[in-house]
Scaffold this motif. Structure first.
Motif, PDB file in Angstrom:
ATOM      1  N   VAL A  98       0.833  -1.210   0.000  1.00 41.04           N
ATOM      2  CA  VAL A  98       0.000   0.000   0.000  1.00 41.04           C
ATOM      3  C   VAL A  98       0.862   1.253   0.000  1.00 41.04           C
ATOM      4  O   VAL A  98       0.602   2.217  -0.726  1.00 41.04           O
ATOM      5  CB  VAL A  98      -0.949  -0.002   1.218  1.00 41.04           C
ATOM      6  CG1 VAL A  98      -1.735   1.310   1.296  1.00 41.04           C
ATOM      7  CG2 VAL A  98      -1.912  -1.190   1.140  1.00 41.04           C
ATOM      8  N   ASP A  99       1.922   1.239   0.800  1.00 34.40           N
ATOM      9  CA  ASP A  99       2.798   2.409   0.876  1.00 34.40           C
ATOM     10  C   ASP A  99       3.628   2.569  -0.395  1.00 34.40           C
ATOM     11  O   ASP A  99       4.028   3.679  -0.753  1.00 34.40           O
ATOM     12  CB  ASP A  99       3.735   2.307   2.086  1.00 34.40           C
ATOM     13  CG  ASP A  99       2.987   2.409   3.398  1.00 34.40           C
ATOM     14  OD1 ASP A  99       1.853   2.914   3.381  1.00 34.40           O
ATOM     15  OD2 ASP A  99       3.517   1.972   4.428  1.00 34.40           O
ATOM     16  N   GLY A 100       3.894   1.472  -1.067  1.00 37.27           N
ATOM     17  CA  GLY A 100       4.666   1.528  -2.299  1.00 37.27           C
ATOM     18  C   GLY A 100       6.073   2.006  -2.039  1.00 37.27           C
ATOM     19  O   GLY A 100       6.659   1.827  -0.975  1.00 37.27           O
ATOM     20  N   SER A 101       6.638   2.675  -3.021  1.00 45.93           N
ATOM     21  CA  SER A 101       8.018   3.156  -2.897  1.00 45.93           C
ATOM     22  C   SER A 101       8.078   4.521  -2.244  1.00 45.93           C
ATOM     23  O   SER A 101       9.152   5.052  -2.005  1.00 45.93           O
ATOM     24  CB  SER A 101       8.664   3.239  -4.284  1.00 45.93           C
ATOM     25  OG  SER A 101       7.925   4.115  -5.119  1.00 45.93           O
ATOM     26  N   GLU A 102       6.881   5.100  -1.979  1.00 46.43           N
ATOM     27  CA  GLU A 102       6.858   6.433  -1.386  1.00 46.43           C
ATOM     28  C   GLU A 102       6.987   6.343   0.127  1.00 46.43           C
ATOM     29  O   GLU A 102       6.558   5.378   0.753  1.00 46.43           O
ATOM     30  CB  GLU A 102       5.553   7.150  -1.750  1.00 46.43           C
ATOM     31  CG  GLU A 102       5.379   7.361  -3.235  1.00 46.43           C
ATOM     32  CD  GLU A 102       4.122   8.160  -3.523  1.00 46.43           C
ATOM     33  OE1 GLU A 102       3.958   8.567  -4.668  1.00 46.43           O
ATOM     34  OE2 GLU A 102       3.342   8.380  -2.595  1.00 46.43           O
ATOM     35  N   THR A 103       7.555   7.337   0.693  1.00 43.34           N
ATOM     36  CA  THR A 103       7.693   7.401   2.140  1.00 43.34           C
ATOM     37  C   THR A 103       6.375   7.866   2.728  1.00 43.34           C
ATOM     38  O   THR A 103       5.709   8.719   2.190  1.00 43.34           O
ATOM     39  CB  THR A 103       8.797   8.402   2.535  1.00 43.34           C
ATOM     40  OG1 THR A 103       9.997   7.998   1.886  1.00 43.34           O
ATOM     41  CG2 THR A 103       8.993   8.442   4.042  1.00 43.34           C
ATOM     42  N   HIS A 104       6.002   7.254   3.848  1.00 44.82           N
ATOM     43  CA  HIS A 104       4.782   7.654   4.533  1.00 44.82           C
ATOM     44  C   HIS A 104       4.859   9.138   4.894  1.00 44.82           C
ATOM     45  O   HIS A 104       5.912   9.613   5.294  1.00 44.82           O
ATOM     46  CB  HIS A 104       4.662   6.834   5.822  1.00 44.82           C
ATOM     47  CG  HIS A 104       3.283   6.376   6.114  1.00 44.82           C
ATOM     48  ND1 HIS A 104       2.458   5.843   5.163  1.00 44.82           N
ATOM     49  CD2 HIS A 104       2.582   6.389   7.272  1.00 44.82           C
ATOM     50  CE1 HIS A 104       1.309   5.522   5.720  1.00 44.82           C
ATOM     51  NE2 HIS A 104       1.362   5.855   6.992  1.00 44.82           N
ATOM     52  N   MET A 105       3.783   9.877   4.726  1.00 44.90           N
ATOM     53  CA  MET A 105       3.810  11.309   5.040  1.00 44.90           C
ATOM     54  C   MET A 105       4.174  11.516   6.506  1.00 44.90           C
ATOM     55  O   MET A 105       3.715  10.789   7.379  1.00 44.90           O
ATOM     56  CB  MET A 105       2.444  11.945   4.749  1.00 44.90           C
ATOM     57  CG  MET A 105       2.221  12.221   3.275  1.00 44.90           C
ATOM     58  SD  MET A 105       0.835  13.344   3.012  1.00 44.90           S
ATOM     59  CE  MET A 105      -0.528  12.332   3.505  1.00 44.90           C
ATOM     60  N   ALA A 106       5.010  12.515   6.735  1.00 44.24           N
ATOM     61  CA  ALA A 106       5.463  12.800   8.100  1.00 44.24           C
ATOM     62  C   ALA A 106       4.285  13.241   8.953  1.00 44.24           C
ATOM     63  O   ALA A 106       3.255  13.671   8.464  1.00 44.24           O
ATOM     64  CB  ALA A 106       6.528  13.900   8.077  1.00 44.24           C
ATOM     65  N   ASP A 107       4.459  13.130  10.286  1.00 51.40           N
ATOM     66  CA  ASP A 107       3.375  13.523  11.175  1.00 51.40           C
ATOM     67  C   ASP A 107       3.056  14.996  11.018  1.00 51.40           C
ATOM     68  O   ASP A 107       1.905  15.415  11.099  1.00 51.40           O
ATOM     69  CB  ASP A 107       3.739  13.211  12.625  1.00 51.40           C
ATOM     70  CG  ASP A 107       3.705  11.714  12.884  1.00 51.40           C
ATOM     71  OD1 ASP A 107       4.303  11.289  13.887  1.00 51.40           O
ATOM     72  OD2 ASP A 107       3.069  10.992  12.094  1.00 51.40           O
ATOM     73  N   ALA A 108       4.082  15.826  10.820  1.00 54.01           N
ATOM     74  CA  ALA A 108       3.814  17.243  10.555  1.00 54.01           C
ATOM     75  C   ALA A 108       3.314  17.372   9.128  1.00 54.01           C
ATOM     76  O   ALA A 108       3.686  16.609   8.251  1.00 54.01           O
ATOM     77  CB  ALA A 108       5.091  18.054  10.737  1.00 54.01           C
ATOM     78  N   ARG A 109       2.441  18.323   8.858  1.00 53.82           N
ATOM     79  CA  ARG A 109       1.907  18.510   7.515  1.00 53.82           C
ATOM     80  C   ARG A 109       3.044  18.827   6.558  1.00 53.82           C
ATOM     81  O   ARG A 109       3.965  19.587   6.866  1.00 53.82           O
ATOM     82  CB  ARG A 109       0.898  19.658   7.491  1.00 53.82           C
ATOM     83  CG  ARG A 109      -0.324  19.356   8.294  1.00 53.82           C
ATOM     84  CD  ARG A 109      -1.408  18.538   7.600  1.00 53.82           C
ATOM     85  NE  ARG A 109      -1.087  17.791   6.434  1.00 53.82           N
ATOM     86  CZ  ARG A 109      -0.802  16.493   6.478  1.00 53.82           C
ATOM     87  NH1 ARG A 109      -0.742  15.860   7.612  1.00 53.82           N
ATOM     88  NH2 ARG A 109      -0.564  15.856   5.372  1.00 53.82           N
TER      89      ARG A 109
END
Length: 561
Positions: free
Chosen positions: A532-543
């Motif tokens: 599901v996350d793929g090759s992208e990094t999960h968005m940081a907790d801060a916007r």
């Protein structure tokens, strides 16, 4: 005040029934607790009054059906649903009832002590209960002096009755109490084109607005378009808001054929395709993406186009960073687009930003309060945030708006009840959600199975029924969750892994979905998350801030400094 035994002479008075901490006002048809009104559907209130006026007595199912549905053939499901609503409103339990006792296969008994007293009936202002209605054909003059009930010879009675009933219901939901509704409808067509909510002429000047749309509230198609294209555009919005993706897509395709340079037509088509009910959404995603990109190429300042692309990237392709960019830019261009806010809520929630997601969902409903889909989606956001009581409250409102579609409301109610451990209620609503696709004999067999074998046995049988259905796309997800309910984690993992590989949209919520909690500690679960996350990094907790120009994809929104 006296103990109530079933009879009370009231004369010119109404009757107030008291039981526990509740008050039931018979004349006003209202249930209260500690001064607060408890919202209930009319049928459920009718049933409560019927039981309360027969305290301690076994009331048989057929007797209730004859009272509540005298001229309609309904199944026990309708009665079960009303009982479920009452138990939820009264905080009652089917296992240890305080108010409503179930006598299996026979009926129900109101077991609480009831007292009754007469109360004066206060007349309400004539205009305060139901809005007055004026019906007009398209093109007829609209005047603030029109009388309630005025008709037009060109407006068919069969069409008029259904349209006015729907609009009156919308007005009551919206709180328009002393209003006149002017329904402007194309002659000889069952189609609501525009609606003007007109205040009474003695109060304020006439106010007209377009039929509420979650896609672009208060805005109609470009007046320079051909008349047929404008009409099809409105139809596309109408069907989109009702989640009829096929009908919406057909309307927007007609717009494009009539006006091939009209960007909103392509943006509408992209969103309509994204809601089309198909087993494998990979079949429609390329066309949806192409339509959104075409809209952007025709009009780089069209907010709906960026929102459509961000929606597709959120639900289906899981391009989280690009989705963030396009959704936020689309909302900058079209801040009053309710659909944009709701899909931004979905994106935020998929990344674990629950509070921000709830705020976005609230904004969507504030923009389009009469949109069934916005209200239902707000409830789903609350469900994934594990605010189950709030989700159930919103779901009851959604049901009031669209009672004919239990398959997209009762399923959510069932899931919320499951998470609260209310398995009787969860089964009752699950049965309601599948009644359109499952025959009465199977429904009765499932109900009997639950009564005999409980939750585990019920879902074993549900899995047998699922085996005859689709095992592709999101059908894999549904079966996987069902296997978790019966404790078979190996089969559950295999199915859920395949569903993720096929980009079933439910798996976009893999990090927050309560239905997957029992599998989270399994070492294999991280593989599903990786897909599901793929090759992208999960968005940081801060916007996130705006990505650099080099990081931006070809179709992402331009950076604004």
């Amino acid at each position: 005040m006296m103990a109530y035994t079933g009879q009370l002479a009231t004369g010119r008075h109404g009757v107030l029934y008291r039981f526990g901490r509740f008050e039931l006002h018979a004349e006003e048809f209202r249930l209260q607790s500690e001064g607060l009104t408890i919202p209930l559907e009319p049928k459920a209130l009718h049933l409560l009054l019927f039981l309360v006026t027969r305290p301690g007595r076994l009331v048989r199912k057929q007797e209730i059906l004859n009272e509540l549905w005298p001229d309609v053939a309904v199944t026990d499901n309708a009665l079960t649903r009303c009982i479920t609503l009452l138990r939820r409103a009264l905080a009652d339990s089917s296992r240890t009832p305080t108010f409503i006792e179930t006598v299996p296969r026979v009926g129900y008994r109101f077991v609480a002590a009831v007292t009754a007293e007469a109360e004066p009936v206060q007349a309400s202002p004539a205009a305060a209960s139901v809005p007055a209605v004026v019906a007009l054909p398209m093109g007829a003059p609209v005047s603030p002096k029109m009388r309630a009930g005025q008709e037009h010879a060109d407006f068919p009675a069969s069409v008029r009755g259904r349209a006015l009933h729907s609009l009156s219901r919308f007005a009551r939901i919206a709180g328009f109490s002393a209003a006149v509704i002017v329904c402007i409808v194309a002659p000889m067509e069952w189609r609501r084109h525009n609606a003007a909510f007109v205040a009474s002429a003695t109060r304020v000047p006439m106010i007209a607005d377009d039929s509420p749309s979650a896609f672009r509230p208060g805005v109609t198609a470009d007046s320079t378009l051909p008349a047929e294209a404008r009409e099809e555009y409105q139809r596309g919005l109408y069907f989109y808001d009702r989640r009829n993706g096929a009908a919406s897509a057909a309307a927007f395709q007609k717009v494009i054929s009539l006006a091939p340079r009209y960007a909103p037509g392509y943006a509408g088509l992209a969103l309509a395709l994204a809601t089309t009910n198909t087993i494998d959404h990979r079949l429609i995603v390329p066309e949806a993406e192409s339509a959104a990109k075409k809209a952007i190429s025709l009009d780089p300042n069209n907010g709906e186009a960026y929102l459509a692309l961000g929606c597709i990237q959120t639900i289906f392709t899981w391009q989280w960073r690009d989705a963030e960019t396009n959704l936020t830019h689309g909302l900058q261009l079209s801040p009053q687009n309710a659909t944009g806010h709701i899909w931004y809520a979905v994106l935020l929630q998929s990344q674990g930003h629950q509070d921000d997601a709830i705020t976005q969902a609230e904004q969507a409903v504030a923009i389009a309060p009469l949109s069934f889909y916005m209200v239902r989606m707000q409830a789903s956001v609350l469900y994934f945030a594990r605010h189950y009581d709030d989700a159930l409250r919103i779901l009851e409102r959604a049901r009031e708006m669209q009672p004919q579609h239990p398959n997209v409301v009762d399923n959510w109610i069932s899931w919320a009840d499951e998470q609260r451990g209310l398995y009787d209620d969860a089964v009752a609503h699950d049965l309601l959600s599948i009644q359109d696709e499952t025959g009465p004999a199977q429904i009765a067999k499932l109900r009997s199975t639950y009564q005999r074998t409980g939750w585990h046995g019920y879902w074993q049988m549900r899995l047998e029924l699922m085996a005859s259905g689709s095992r592709q796309g999101c059908g894999l997800y549904s079966a996987g969750v069902a296997y978790l309910r019966v404790g078979d984690k190996n089969r559950a993992y295999t199915l859920l892994h395949s569903a993720a590989a096929q980009h079933c949209f439910w798996l976009g919520m893999v990090h927050v979905d309560p239905a997957l909690d029992s599998l989270r500690q399994d070492p294999r679960f991280s593989e599903i998350e990786r897909i599901v996350d793929g090759s992208e990094t999960h968005m940081a907790d801060a916007r996130m801030g705006q990505p650099s120009q080099e990081e931006r994809p070809k179709w992402a929104a331009p950076v604004r400094h």
